[in-house]
Design an enzyme around this catalytic site. Structure first.
Site, mmCIF file in Angstrom:
data_model
loop_
_atom_site.group_PDB
_atom_site.id
_atom_site.type_symbol
_atom_site.label_atom_id
_atom_site.label_comp_id
_atom_site.label_asym_id
_atom_site.label_seq_id
_atom_site.Cartn_x
_atom_site.Cartn_y
_atom_site.Cartn_z
ATOM 1 N N HIS A 149 0.709 -1.104 -0.071
ATOM 2 C CA HIS A 149 -0.074 0.040 0.027
ATOM 3 C C HIS A 149 0.818 1.243 -0.031
ATOM 4 O O HIS A 149 0.690 2.105 -0.970
ATOM 5 C CB HIS A 149 -0.910 0.044 1.186
ATOM 6 C CG HIS A 149 -1.798 -1.136 1.463
ATOM 7 N ND1 HIS A 149 -2.862 -1.416 0.745
ATOM 8 C CD2 HIS A 149 -1.531 -2.113 2.526
ATOM 9 C CE1 HIS A 149 -3.585 -2.523 1.295
ATOM 10 N NE2 HIS A 149 -2.756 -2.763 2.296
HETATM 11 C C1 BDR Z 1 -3.203 0.891 5.317
HETATM 12 O O1 BDR Z 1 -3.243 0.272 6.580
HETATM 13 C C2 BDR Z 1 -2.162 -0.099 7.083
HETATM 14 O O2 BDR Z 1 -2.476 -1.465 7.768
HETATM 15 C C3 BDR Z 1 -1.327 0.021 5.943
HETATM 16 O O3 BDR Z 1 0.091 0.212 6.436
HETATM 17 C C4 BDR Z 1 -1.693 0.847 5.169
HETATM 18 O O4 BDR Z 1 -1.280 2.085 5.568
HETATM 19 C C5 BDR Z 1 -3.943 -0.180 4.463
HETATM 20 O O5 BDR Z 1 -5.341 -0.014 4.509
#
Ligand code: BDR
Ligand code: CA
Length: 313
Positions: free
Chosen positions: A243
């Protein structure tokens, strides 16, 4: 070109860690002014620890790391150890950090930095809940015009949600903060789940990290191996979604991404849909666009860039 000045606001998290590594590996394009930590994937004490572990792994112990808000503006903190492990950085065996945490509060650092820089010259890269950024905007509304761009990881339209049926984690944890940021008038680029769920670490991509043979390459392979189990079980996907590195890759190679300028509002009222990013993707309202909402990524190009850059550390 002059490197873009950025502040990374983060809650590491293995994917946050890779985002930090990518930024530190790219000094020609990116000048990291500081790293501000927020409570999110794990409590603040751990995110502030993990950010420093990653700076040291990258050989950048000179970087300044700040601890910020330890809870969302109006709700109890929700964490995600079930994804990232007990420490938030489970997977590799990395030493405890030696570099100090700065005394200054992250919010004060954001305010002071923006006030000292020319208008439109610093970009904010939040890859966790938006509590620090919203608190800074609330305390010092004059800094909003100093922001060149906010490039954030959060939200979803077609993917809808990952932590609830309708909300993505970063926005869900602090929807009130997200609401403040999306209403701020600052230029915003959003990396939602719609794009980050296409940035998947397949076995071949993981092998490429490992084949770098460096501490950074091996740790990246171990981190992505650790947190891929969650998405494999949940979505049946071939590997972990990276992400947060999408935010940094966008600064280096924006042509890898495509999206639309749309209006985005944040649900803060209904418990059922709390934290939903209500994006007018199809233009069915006449509300003015307030964000560039990314929808697609050249995933091969992204992983080529990432692997090549990690190899520089
Ligand atoms: C986001 O939530 C966190 O778990 C990850 O680091 C990312 O920023 C994804 O939904
Ligand atoms: Ca994150």
């Amino acid at each position: 070109m002059t490197p873009r000045k950025i502040i990374i606001d983060t809650d590491p998290g293995q994917d946050d860690a890779v985002a930090i590594l990518l930024a530190l590996a790219s000094p020609a394009e990116i000048n990291v002014l500081g790293i501000t930590c927020v409570a999110g994937n794990v409590p603040l004490e751990l995110t502030a620890r993990n950010a420093r572990i990653i700076c040291e792994l990258a050989g950048h112990s000179e970087l300044r790391v700040f601890a910020g808000c330890d809870r969302p503006l109006g709700r109890d903190l929700v964490t995600a150890e079930y994804v990232h492990g007990k420490t938030g950085l489970d997977g590799p065996d990395l030493p405890e950090p030696q570099m100090p945490l700065q005394d200054q509060h992250a919010v004060e650092f954001i305010i002071e930095t923006l006030r000292n820089e020319p208008k439109g010259s610093v970009s904010l890269c939040p890859v966790g809940p938006l509590t620090n950024v919203a608190t800074a905007f609330n305390k010092a509304p004059d800094i909003v015009e100093k922001v060149q761009e906010i490039i954030l990881m959060g939200g979803a339209y077609f993917q809808v949600g990952n932590v609830t049926p309708t909300a993505e984690f970063n926005i869900y944890v602090d929807p009130h903060a997200a609401d403040i940021v999306f209403r701020s008038g600052a230029p915003i680029t959003v990396m939602p789940l719609d794009v980050t769920h296409k940035a998947l670490v397949t076995q071949a991509r993981n092998a490429a990290f490992r084949a770098l043979g460096t501490p950074v390459g091996i740790a990246t392979a171990q981190m992505t191996e650790f947190f891929e189990r969650y998405d494999r079980e949940k979505y049946g996907s071939p590997g972990a979604p990276l992400h947060d590195p999408c935010v940094i890759a966008y600064l280096i190679r924006p042509e890898l991404f495509t999206g639309r300028y749309v209006n985005v509002r944040i649900e803060t009222q209904s418990e059922l849909t709390m934290g939903m990013t209500v994006a007018d993707w199809w233009g069915v309202t006449d509300l003015a666009p307030n964000a560039y909402f990314v929808g697609d990524i050249d995933a091969d190009g992204f992983f080529e860039l990432l692997t090549e850059r990690l190899g520089r550390l």
